[in-house]
Design a protein around this motif. Sequence first.
Motif, PDB file in Angstrom:
ATOM      1  N   ASP A  51       0.833  -1.207   0.000  1.00  0.00           N
ATOM      2  CA  ASP A  51       0.000   0.000   0.000  1.00  0.00           C
ATOM      3  C   ASP A  51       0.871   1.261   0.000  1.00  0.00           C
ATOM      4  O   ASP A  51       0.555   2.251  -0.674  1.00  0.00           O
ATOM      5  N   THR A 103       1.075   4.260  -2.913  1.00  0.00           N
ATOM      6  CA  THR A 103       0.901   5.677  -2.628  1.00  0.00           C
ATOM      7  C   THR A 103       2.121   6.489  -3.043  1.00  0.00           C
ATOM      8  O   THR A 103       1.995   7.555  -3.666  1.00  0.00           O
ATOM      9  N   VAL A 150      -7.929   6.896   6.389  1.00  0.00           N
ATOM     10  CA  VAL A 150      -6.846   6.985   5.411  1.00  0.00           C
ATOM     11  C   VAL A 150      -7.340   7.831   4.246  1.00  0.00           C
ATOM     12  O   VAL A 150      -8.544   7.864   3.978  1.00  0.00           O
ATOM     13  N   GLN A 196      -8.610   8.584   0.817  1.00  0.00           N
ATOM     14  CA  GLN A 196      -9.214   7.765  -0.214  1.00  0.00           C
ATOM     15  C   GLN A 196      -9.616   8.647  -1.396  1.00  0.00           C
ATOM     16  O   GLN A 196     -10.100   9.772  -1.213  1.00  0.00           O
ATOM     17  N   ASP A 209     -11.113   4.225  -4.006  1.00  0.00           N
ATOM     18  CA  ASP A 209      -9.766   3.715  -4.239  1.00  0.00           C
ATOM     19  C   ASP A 209      -9.631   3.037  -5.599  1.00  0.00           C
ATOM     20  O   ASP A 209      -9.255   1.866  -5.696  1.00  0.00           O
ATOM     21  N   ASN A 227      -5.142   1.038  -1.252  1.00  0.00           N
ATOM     22  CA  ASN A 227      -5.392   0.640   0.137  1.00  0.00           C
ATOM     23  C   ASN A 227      -5.951  -0.779   0.200  1.00  0.00           C
ATOM     24  O   ASN A 227      -7.130  -0.994   0.451  1.00  0.00           O
ATOM     25  N   ASP A 245      -7.879  -2.605   3.275  1.00  0.00           N
ATOM     26  CA  ASP A 245      -9.328  -2.572   3.476  1.00  0.00           C
ATOM     27  C   ASP A 245      -9.835  -4.001   3.618  1.00  0.00           C
ATOM     28  O   ASP A 245      -9.575  -4.863   2.779  1.00  0.00           O
TER      29      ASP A 245
END
Length: 708
Positions: free
Chosen positions: A489, A493, A621, A623, A662, A667, A670
């Motif tokens: 993740d 990002t 977080v 999103q 997303d 992410n 999840d």
Amino acid sequence: MSPQSLAGSLPPSPDGIALAPAHAAAVREPSAPGAWGGPRQGSEPTLSDRVVSYQIEARLDPDKHTVDGRQKLTWRNRSDRPVQSVYLHLYLNAFEGEGSTFMTERRQGFAFRSAVDVEDDDWGYTELRKVQQGGQAVPWRFVQPDGGPATDHTVVRLDLPQAVGPGASTTLDIDFFDQLPRVLARTGYFGSFHLVGQWFPKIAVLELPGERGAKEVRWNAHEFHLHSEFYADYGLYDVKIDVPQDVTVGAVGELQGEPLVQGGRKTYHFVQGDVHDFAWTADRRFAKPLTAQWTGPGSPPVTVTVLYPPEYQANAQPVLQATLDALTYFSQTLGPYPYRTVTAVVPPFNAEEAGGMEYPTFFTASSYAHAEPGTWNAYDLDFVTIHEFGHGYFYGLLGSNEFEEPMLDEGLNEYWDLRMIRDRGQKIPLTTQRLRALGWAPEIGVFDMERMFSVMGRATDAIGANSWDRYSSEGYGSVYGRTATVMRDLEATLGKPVIEKAFKVYYARWKYRHPAIGDLQAVLSEVSGRPDVVNRLFEQQVYAVRKLDDRIDSLTSEEVLPDAGWRQVDGRWTLRRSEDVDREVQAQRAAWAKAHPKAKAGEGPFPWKTTVMLRRDGVAVPQTVKVRFADGSVEKVTWNGELPWQRLSWIRPSQAVSVEIDPEGRNRLDTKLLDNSWRLEADGRAARRWAHEITGLAQTLFALVSTL
């Protein structure tokens, strides 16, 4: 002097040097710049700052499964104070009986891999027969630094007749005897096969202020817990192994010439510097070894050897190829491999618990009677080989503390292994040879499978926790998959090039230096320039365990039609009746259709109001929320913050078609991905998402089927 003569409660050591806390875990604080002597520049006379030297002579009785050993252990005091007491690990005593910490934790419901049953004749132990310093006897006593049972004998304290001054060294002459256990966890024998790991008295690590969170000089010496592995200083190993003439030996390091044959026995001599452990294997049934040469920029020529029993001859070439591939990938993406050898061992039938274990330059793989290409068995043989080789970097070259921070070894290694498999375009086959012949051959991405096992269930333990303070064995096992998913993740990002650069810096800065989790965090923040992103993820998932569960609660998109009722026109109140509105709407629709014969559904003369309801049941977080409209336009917004819900609304010329949280897949922590998208008109995407989730879960079944 025997340890029994010093039985009783443990007084403070004569020098007053403390032990690391029993529940030490993730170290948030970065180590001092000069920790462990500072970064290695490459101009030093040795790769590592060698703290220890082991000269060992070992004689194996392959029928009684015993090892007689003599050892000269030379240790250097890196601290600025005299050291009177030192600590040795006697890991093999974890298997001496049911009273060890290892076996006690097993009875408390924890399980080690396949949980081999232990029969009366299966136990093993290490006995100290002599310890001397400069010709003087050294008294010793067993201690339990973590508060384990008094019957645990995996750590022993030596109170030296002569203190070791600051910067000085001392040599201990040690005679020891090993009764190897039947292979039940990492080490031991089965039949003529012997995997001899954690078999010699090994000195603990003296940590200095600024190293891994230490504020004062302290010993890091933990009991051998069920799930913990190892931590030791770098040094030089010079080991001679005496076996019957018909026995083949493989070991850590480089063989010094041909074995010396004398009196029906032969002696193998191995030497390896700049490593922190030594293990070996011996078997009279090994087939002719399979070997190959590997070369890479910045590395010496590497001889790769695969030792295997005749029944698993078909495994040898895949293990060899996977090792060669891993040498190339890890050397290119982390740093050059610095040693001249790699030895891989395929365990024989009924010795599976010897498989999947790592030591510097030496590891054990899996073994399968059937591992046809395109099947789960073939993938697992490949993956375990890559994984155990990869430990040579995260456990071996970086010297991570596997007691207290297994994330830095098992977790980061798992992540880098999966990257290698992903980067070569490989997916995981979820089938056996028989099912594949029937045309059933589903596949799943490597990170998708890892997520299934580590994220979809209820997480109980932070990945930065130590190896023994765990809710369950599954809690420890989550270190692998959750770390891989967290780092994946972070990569999604920050970007793949940023992560690759950061890990190269991490390796170059911390090789041979025992980094802490705080050191990894600092490098990631520094190289990425995004400490906000890095710190948020570490706070939520490394130092704590926080659920991530965002979802779309609803999506509505309705036309905004003219209203019935009273209204003012030119200063006069006029009543617009419902039937007037209906006629107006019909007329405008007809005119629109005539003017736009190719209009799509969801377009028309009236605007549409779209509303999305979002729910957040876990940690916050950032999103991305993406809404698509019938005319092909898109709205993207960032959803952040701690509130448990958010409402988003737009008035647009066309109707919404779908909404997705997303869309870039950043992410994967999840817990449920199925509720991250919503489509007003049904299509096959939901079914495919269901299949995606179910396929991952089905892997468990087929992994079991493949072993039958």
